[in-house]
Design a protein around this motif. Structure first.
Motif, PDB file in Angstrom:
ATOM      1  N   PRO A 217       1.394  14.241  20.637  1.00  0.00           N
ATOM      2  CA  PRO A 217       1.886  13.154  21.505  1.00  0.00           C
ATOM      3  C   PRO A 217       2.742  12.144  20.759  1.00  0.00           C
ATOM      4  CG  PRO A 217      -0.417  13.615  21.964  1.00  0.00           C
ATOM      5  CD  PRO A 217      -0.057  14.440  20.764  1.00  0.00           C
ATOM      6  N   LEU A 218       2.417  11.892  19.496  1.00  0.00           N
ATOM      7  CA  LEU A 218       3.229  10.957  18.725  1.00  0.00           C
ATOM      8  C   LEU A 218       4.640  11.500  18.531  1.00  0.00           C
ATOM      9  CD1 LEU A 218       0.671   9.807  15.993  1.00  0.00           C
ATOM     10  CD2 LEU A 218       1.129   8.814  18.228  1.00  0.00           C
ATOM     11  N   LEU A 219       4.749  12.809  18.297  1.00  0.00           N
ATOM     12  CA  LEU A 219       6.078  13.406  18.140  1.00  0.00           C
ATOM     13  C   LEU A 219       6.842  13.393  19.456  1.00  0.00           C
ATOM     14  CD1 LEU A 219       5.429  16.442  15.764  1.00  0.00           C
ATOM     15  CD2 LEU A 219       6.244  14.160  15.197  1.00  0.00           C
ATOM     16  N   ILE A 220       6.132  13.533  20.576  1.00  0.00           N
ATOM     17  CA  ILE A 220       6.808  13.465  21.879  1.00  0.00           C
ATOM     18  C   ILE A 220       7.417  12.084  22.079  1.00  0.00           C
ATOM     19  CG2 ILE A 220       6.423  13.530  24.367  1.00  0.00           C
ATOM     20  CD1 ILE A 220       4.320  15.664  23.902  1.00  0.00           C
ATOM     21  N   VAL A 221       6.684  11.042  21.720  1.00  0.00           N
ATOM     22  CA  VAL A 221       7.240   9.679  21.811  1.00  0.00           C
ATOM     23  C   VAL A 221       8.477   9.553  20.934  1.00  0.00           C
ATOM     24  CG1 VAL A 221       6.760   7.249  21.339  1.00  0.00           C
ATOM     25  CG2 VAL A 221       5.017   8.666  22.402  1.00  0.00           C
ATOM     26  N   LEU A 222       8.411  10.128  19.726  1.00  0.00           N
ATOM     27  CA  LEU A 222       9.561  10.086  18.828  1.00  0.00           C
ATOM     28  C   LEU A 222      10.777  10.776  19.453  1.00  0.00           C
ATOM     29  CD1 LEU A 222       8.329  10.733  15.178  1.00  0.00           C
ATOM     30  CD2 LEU A 222       9.576   8.767  16.030  1.00  0.00           C
ATOM     31  N   ILE A 223      10.575  11.947  20.026  1.00  0.00           N
ATOM     32  CA  ILE A 223      11.688  12.696  20.608  1.00  0.00           C
ATOM     33  C   ILE A 223      12.300  11.925  21.770  1.00  0.00           C
ATOM     34  CG2 ILE A 223      12.273  14.805  21.864  1.00  0.00           C
ATOM     35  CD1 ILE A 223      10.172  16.251  20.198  1.00  0.00           C
ATOM     36  N   ILE A 224      11.465  11.331  22.617  1.00  0.00           N
ATOM     37  CA  ILE A 224      11.980  10.539  23.740  1.00  0.00           C
ATOM     38  C   ILE A 224      12.834   9.393  23.227  1.00  0.00           C
ATOM     39  CG2 ILE A 224      11.313   9.031  25.646  1.00  0.00           C
ATOM     40  CD1 ILE A 224       8.767  10.763  25.923  1.00  0.00           C
ATOM     41  N   MET A 225      12.350   8.699  22.219  1.00  0.00           N
ATOM     42  CA  MET A 225      13.102   7.565  21.683  1.00  0.00           C
ATOM     43  C   MET A 225      14.414   8.013  21.043  1.00  0.00           C
ATOM     44  SD  MET A 225      11.830   4.739  22.426  1.00  0.00           S
ATOM     45  CE  MET A 225      13.005   3.888  21.378  1.00  0.00           C
ATOM     46  N   ILE A 226      14.399   9.149  20.371  1.00  0.00           N
ATOM     47  CA  ILE A 226      15.629   9.645  19.752  1.00  0.00           C
ATOM     48  C   ILE A 226      16.674   9.933  20.826  1.00  0.00           C
ATOM     49  CG2 ILE A 226      16.621  11.621  18.533  1.00  0.00           C
ATOM     50  CD1 ILE A 226      14.067  11.704  16.851  1.00  0.00           C
ATOM     51  N   CYS A 227      16.268  10.576  21.919  1.00  0.00           N
ATOM     52  CA  CYS A 227      17.216  10.868  23.005  1.00  0.00           C
ATOM     53  C   CYS A 227      17.800   9.579  23.575  1.00  0.00           C
ATOM     54  CB  CYS A 227      16.515  11.668  24.101  1.00  0.00           C
ATOM     55  SG  CYS A 227      16.003  13.324  23.598  1.00  0.00           S
ATOM     56  N   VAL A 228      16.946   8.580  23.791  1.00  0.00           N
ATOM     57  CA  VAL A 228      17.425   7.314  24.351  1.00  0.00           C
ATOM     58  C   VAL A 228      18.385   6.625  23.394  1.00  0.00           C
ATOM     59  CG1 VAL A 228      16.705   4.996  25.034  1.00  0.00           C
ATOM     60  CG2 VAL A 228      15.417   6.976  25.833  1.00  0.00           C
ATOM     61  N   VAL A 229      17.984   6.562  22.121  1.00  0.00           N
ATOM     62  CA  VAL A 229      18.787   5.835  21.138  1.00  0.00           C
ATOM     63  C   VAL A 229      20.150   6.495  20.922  1.00  0.00           C
ATOM     64  CG1 VAL A 229      18.911   5.265  18.680  1.00  0.00           C
ATOM     65  CG2 VAL A 229      16.842   4.783  19.961  1.00  0.00           C
ATOM     66  N   LEU A 230      20.208   7.821  21.023  1.00  0.00           N
ATOM     67  CA  LEU A 230      21.469   8.510  20.784  1.00  0.00           C
ATOM     68  C   LEU A 230      22.377   8.516  22.010  1.00  0.00           C
ATOM     69  CD1 LEU A 230      20.325  11.590  18.661  1.00  0.00           C
ATOM     70  CD2 LEU A 230      21.195   9.398  17.875  1.00  0.00           C
ATOM     71  N   LEU A 231      21.803   8.499  23.206  1.00  0.00           N
ATOM     72  CA  LEU A 231      22.620   8.658  24.407  1.00  0.00           C
ATOM     73  C   LEU A 231      23.018   7.335  25.057  1.00  0.00           C
ATOM     74  CD1 LEU A 231      20.957  11.757  26.100  1.00  0.00           C
ATOM     75  CD2 LEU A 231      22.977  11.656  24.645  1.00  0.00           C
ATOM     76  N   VAL A 232      22.219   6.287  24.926  1.00  0.00           N
ATOM     77  CA  VAL A 232      22.601   5.003  25.526  1.00  0.00           C
ATOM     78  C   VAL A 232      23.913   4.472  24.941  1.00  0.00           C
ATOM     79  CG1 VAL A 232      21.920   2.577  25.743  1.00  0.00           C
ATOM     80  CG2 VAL A 232      20.291   4.377  26.267  1.00  0.00           C
ATOM     81  N   PRO A 233      24.132   4.515  23.597  1.00  0.00           N
ATOM     82  CA  PRO A 233      25.451   4.074  23.093  1.00  0.00           C
ATOM     83  C   PRO A 233      26.606   4.894  23.652  1.00  0.00           C
ATOM     84  CG  PRO A 233      23.868   4.213  21.299  1.00  0.00           C
ATOM     85  CD  PRO A 233      23.215   4.832  22.489  1.00  0.00           C
ATOM     86  N   VAL A 234      26.373   6.182  23.920  1.00  0.00           N
ATOM     87  CA  VAL A 234      27.439   7.013  24.496  1.00  0.00           C
ATOM     88  C   VAL A 234      27.783   6.528  25.895  1.00  0.00           C
ATOM     89  CG1 VAL A 234      28.077   9.347  25.184  1.00  0.00           C
ATOM     90  CG2 VAL A 234      26.744   8.982  23.114  1.00  0.00           C
ATOM     91  N   ALA A 235      26.752   6.221  26.699  1.00  0.00           N
ATOM     92  CA  ALA A 235      26.998   5.728  28.050  1.00  0.00           C
ATOM     93  C   ALA A 235      27.737   4.387  28.023  1.00  0.00           C
ATOM     94  CB  ALA A 235      25.668   5.588  28.791  1.00  0.00           C
ATOM     95  N   ILE A 236      27.345   3.517  27.092  1.00  0.00           N
ATOM     96  CA  ILE A 236      28.027   2.224  26.977  1.00  0.00           C
ATOM     97  C   ILE A 236      29.472   2.416  26.545  1.00  0.00           C
ATOM     98  CG2 ILE A 236      28.077   0.084  25.633  1.00  0.00           C
ATOM     99  CD1 ILE A 236      25.052   0.103  25.693  1.00  0.00           C
ATOM    100  N   PHE A 237      29.691   3.364  25.656  1.00  0.00           N
ATOM    101  CA  PHE A 237      31.057   3.616  25.211  1.00  0.00           C
ATOM    102  C   PHE A 237      31.936   4.123  26.362  1.00  0.00           C
ATOM    103  CE2 PHE A 237      33.868   7.058  23.528  1.00  0.00           C
ATOM    104  CZ  PHE A 237      34.907   6.219  23.198  1.00  0.00           C
ATOM    105  N   ILE A 238      31.400   5.013  27.195  1.00  0.00           N
ATOM    106  CA  ILE A 238      32.177   5.509  28.335  1.00  0.00           C
ATOM    107  C   ILE A 238      32.498   4.352  29.282  1.00  0.00           C
ATOM    108  CG2 ILE A 238      32.046   6.972  30.394  1.00  0.00           C
ATOM    109  CD1 ILE A 238      30.502   8.993  28.755  1.00  0.00           C
ATOM    110  N   ALA A 239      31.518   3.468  29.514  1.00  0.00           N
ATOM    111  CA  ALA A 239      31.769   2.315  30.372  1.00  0.00           C
ATOM    112  C   ALA A 239      32.821   1.391  29.774  1.00  0.00           C
ATOM    113  CB  ALA A 239      30.464   1.553  30.601  1.00  0.00           C
TER     114      ALA A 239
END
Length: 799
Positions: A217-239
């Motif tokens: 479960p700890l690794l699942i939390v890590l993976i979720i956070m990695i996806c968020v941290v990597l993709l939110v800047p991309v969305a902001i950049f497109i905007a």
């Protein structure tokens, strides 16, 4: 009445047919007009459209790569399972029965310059051996099949040591079906001497249909956070990208107001331009993705690479990207126009606008932290709901991006005086700080997310990195071999000691001694280890003061309660027995009555060994049945390639000799692979942010081209303008990094609380803040050459 009295009345004019009313809705016509302006708006229109399309395309390309990750992982896992040995039972030690298709195999993997090389020695039992994926036939003795990456490595003249270690003739190349990644180093070599007695393991097939090991479960939390941290800047950049060239677009819309369009029409026209740029960006991003995919096999980041066929985005995610990107472009454009008044005689944007409000900008990060609080702590072995974790992180990071414009405006409003470059920069930011804030928002979000992740990684470090107890200062390499027939055991130790770069070898011949007697099935025969080594070696394994060749010792563990079987077997003055495994009578040997008892000492591997330890003069090590040679080797790290010389010696003595590099800390493989994925993704995200900031910077300079030329014409030095551009970039960056550090620390501390860990280091933000500052400096330096060109007098020309 006569004809003269009659008045002629003019005939009524015939009714003119009404112009046919278009059935096309007005909003469709306005969107179409905006698309026409974007597609046929001359050089200025095309420049702005291309800037937007390239910016959106970069983001779309990275989104398509992210959408391909599930397929990539499935393909890698599938190929890895396909070449794994088929288990015939749940016991890993059970070998297949000999048949016409079975194969003897031994792991002969090695390392070379910190790169792992997987390899196997193989020998067929019959005429139709099972084959691992990727090869058409089993290599003959003295031949091998290699992966393309290993072939390139062996062909290089700089790798003579590796070629000496793998002296087989290359006769085949392993195809993609047998490789996890294009850069994998793998070989299969044929052997005519491999037997079960020399370590060969018999297998009957390939393919592991078993399920993958579930993630913690700890690794699942890590993976979720990695996806968020990597993709939110991309969305902001497109905007951000869809707002490139907004100033010139608004001036063109003001001209349309002059010829009769109303506010709603201008907004729909602007939405049409944004829609065209976004759709063109989708096509450019798809082209970038398809073109880059062909070369992905040549790119290796943090020892990770992929085949082009692995990068296949999920169809549902592709549809989501195709719909979300144009919709985001239209909504961002309409939201941006709410802060601009477009009149027939011009655009009102540089007057004193109303102050940005703070309260609603604080709602998002506070709501994100509240979501984490309501979700509660993650159970160590319980299920994890990914949606609250992802939602809370997105709210916090997006909230930081929204907070940045208010903070930049509030800070630059208080900046006055100073050198001329400083005044030019601050005055420009005071007039319009929105573009600068938008350019920095991606860096802010990326750094904040990275700081939070680093804090989470550091807090979870102890759960996935265990202290091994190994002591690399005493020995760096552990070697074990089962070839001990004749004088091979002592010869192995002698050869290792004579190897270039070796300082010391703690070498022993290991066997097991038992208490003689007859035992029933319910009784366990007392057994203890039996080690043969010289005095220097034995002193590394036990606390021995006096030692001469021919001496013997009974070694007890520190815990006296564990010494029972040692004392039952090692009876001083009595006989011990060595099992010959059905190859003759058991070997008997008498333990001298004057044998002293000593205490064990941890060896460099971190293990406490006890039992009977003797010097070579006490017994002939060549006669010990079922023995194993164990060596722990200390090398001189100042000698170049000292470890490679040791591996070459080991491969020459026994290709199946097991070599292990000693480390004080052992990392969990799943944890290490996730950390590698974070490093790969963070590298790609930072490159994207650098590209976006450079495009944004060039777009701002292009819009101020005439102003820069006027300043130069009036005598302003180019150096002054260069410094002003640097300060204009640096001020929002410093503020953005401060917001990122504060938000990242708050998010990281919340995540640590959520997984039940303590924050181990509050200063982990320093490397990420430094990386963000270096990124800004790089973008500023790359923008200087275009700046010099834009300050030429030709910039004053107009049409």
């Amino acid at each position: 009445m006569t004809l003269l009295d009659r008045k002629e009345t003019p005939a009524a004019p015939a009714e003119q047919p009404a112009a046919p009313r278009s059935r096309t809705p007005a909003w469709v016509r306005d969107l179409g007009l905006g698309i026409r302006f974007a597609a046929a708006g001359g050089r200025e229109g095309w420049t702005r459209t291309l800037l937007t399309a390239v910016g959106v395309g970069l983001g779309v390309a990275l989104l398509l790569v992210a959408a391909s990750v599930p397929h990539l992982l499935d393909e890698r896992s599938g190929r890895e399972k396909a070449r794994a040995e088929t288990k015939i039972s749940d016991s890993p030690d059970t070998s297949a029965k000999k048949s016409d298709s079975t194969v003897l195999r031994i792991d002969a993997g090695t390392e070379y310059h910190d790169r792992s090389i997987a390899g196997f020695l193989m020998r067929a039992d019959g005429a139709h051996p099972v084959l691992p994926p990727g090869i058409g036939e089993l290599p003959a003795p003295g031949e091998m099949a290699v992966s393309p990456a290993l072939k390139d490595l062996l062909d290089s003249p700089r790798n003579a040591l590796l070629k000496e270690r793998l002296p087989y003739k290359v006769t085949a190349t392993i195809s993609d079906a047998g490789l996890v990644s294009p850069g994998e180093l793998l070989y299969y070599a044929g052997s005519e001497t491999l037997t079960p007695d020399t370590g060969g393991h018999r297998l009957s097939g390939y393919g592991d249909p078993g399920p993958a090991k579930p993630l913690s479960p700890l690794l699942i939390v890590l993976i979720i956070m990695i996806c968020v941290v990597l993709l939110v800047p991309v969305a902001i950049f497109i905007a951000t990208a869809v707002r490139f060239g907004g100033d010139r677009r608004d001036l063109r819309l003001a001209a349309l107001r002059l010829v009769g369009t109303d506010i709603r029409m201008t907004r729909r026209i602007a939405a049409g331009e944004a829609l065209f740029g976004s759709v063109l960006g989708l096509l450019i991003g798809l082209a970038m993705f398809l073109a880059g995919r062909q070369f992905v096999g040549y790119v290796e980041i943090w020892d990770v690479s992929a085949f082009p066929s692995d990068l296949a985005p999920d169809a549902r995610l592709c549809v989501l990207i195709a719909l979300a990107v144009p919709l985001t472009g239209v909504l961002v454009t309409l939201a941006a126009m709410r802060s601009v008044v477009i009149e027939p005689l011009g655009v009102v944007r540089n007057g004193r606008s109303r102050r940005r409000r703070l309260w609603w900008r604080l709602l998002l990060p506070v709501a994100g932290l509240a979501v984490f609080g309501l979700t509660g702590k993650v159970e160590e072995y319980g299920p994890v709901n990914p949606y609250p974790v992802a939602g809370g992180a997105v709210l916090v990071l997006v909230g930081l991006a929204l907070l940045l414009p208010w903070l930049v405006e509030a800070c630059v409003k208080r900046l006055h005086g100073g050198p001329v470059p400083w005044q030019l920069a601050t005055r420009r930011l005071q007039l319009s700080s929105g573009a600068a804030s938008r350019a920095v928002s991606g860096v802010t979000v990326a750094v904040a997310g990275a700081v939070a992740l680093q804090m989470l990684f550091a807090a979870m470090n102890d759960d996935f990195n265990k202290i091994t107890g190994q002591d690399p200062s005493r020995a760096q390499i552990y070697a074990a071999s089962e070839i001990v027939s004749g004088d091979a055991a002592l010869h192995t130790i002698k050869e290792l000691r004579a190897t270039k770069g070796v300082i010391k070898v703690i070498g022993t011949v290991e066997a097991y001694a038992t208490k003689p007697g007859t035992y029933t099935d319910d009784e366990i025969q007392p057994t203890t280890s039996f080690s043969v080594g010289d005095c220097a070696t034995l002193r590394e394994l036990a606390r021995i003061t006096s030692c001469r060749d021919g001496d013997t010792f009974v070694v007890h563990p520190k815990d006296k309660g564990q010494a029972g079987w040692v004392d039952e077997t090692a009876r001083k003055g009595k006989v011990v027995e060595f099992d010959t495994y059905g190859r003759g009578k058991p070997l008997l040997w008498t333990l001298p009555a004057d044998t002293p008892t000593v205490e064990s000492r941890p060896d460099p591997l971190g293990e406490n060994r006890w039992g009977i330890m003797v010097t070579p003069g006490a017994i002939d090590a060549q006669t010990l049945p079922g023995a194993q040679t164990v060596s722990q080797i200390r090398i001189d790290e100042r000698v170049p390639d000292a470890a490679e010389y040791v591996r070459n010696t080991a491969a020459r003595i026994d290709p199946g000799m097991r070599l292990v590099t000693l480390n004080s800390v052992e990392r969990d493989r799943q944890y290490a692979s996730i950390q590698t994925g974070l490093q790969v993704g963070a590298t790609a995200t930072l490159l994207l942010i650098a590209a976006s900031m450079l495009v944004s910077q060039l777009e701002q300079l292009r819009e101020r081209k005439r102003l820069l030329s006027v300043l130069v014409a009036f005598g302003t030095r180019r150096v002054t303008l260069g410094w002003s551009v640097l300060w204009q970039t640096a001020i929002p960056v410093v503020i953005g990094l401060a917001v990122a550090v504060a938000g990242g620390l708050a998010l990281g501390a919340t995540l640590c609380w959520m997984v039940g860990k303590e924050v181990s280091d509050w200063f982990l933000f320093l490397p990420m803040a430094g990386a963000g500052a270096a990124l800004i400096l790089l973008v500023s330096l790359l923008s200087l050459p275009p700046l010099w060109r834009m300050m030429r007098p030709e910039g004053l020309r107009t049409e």
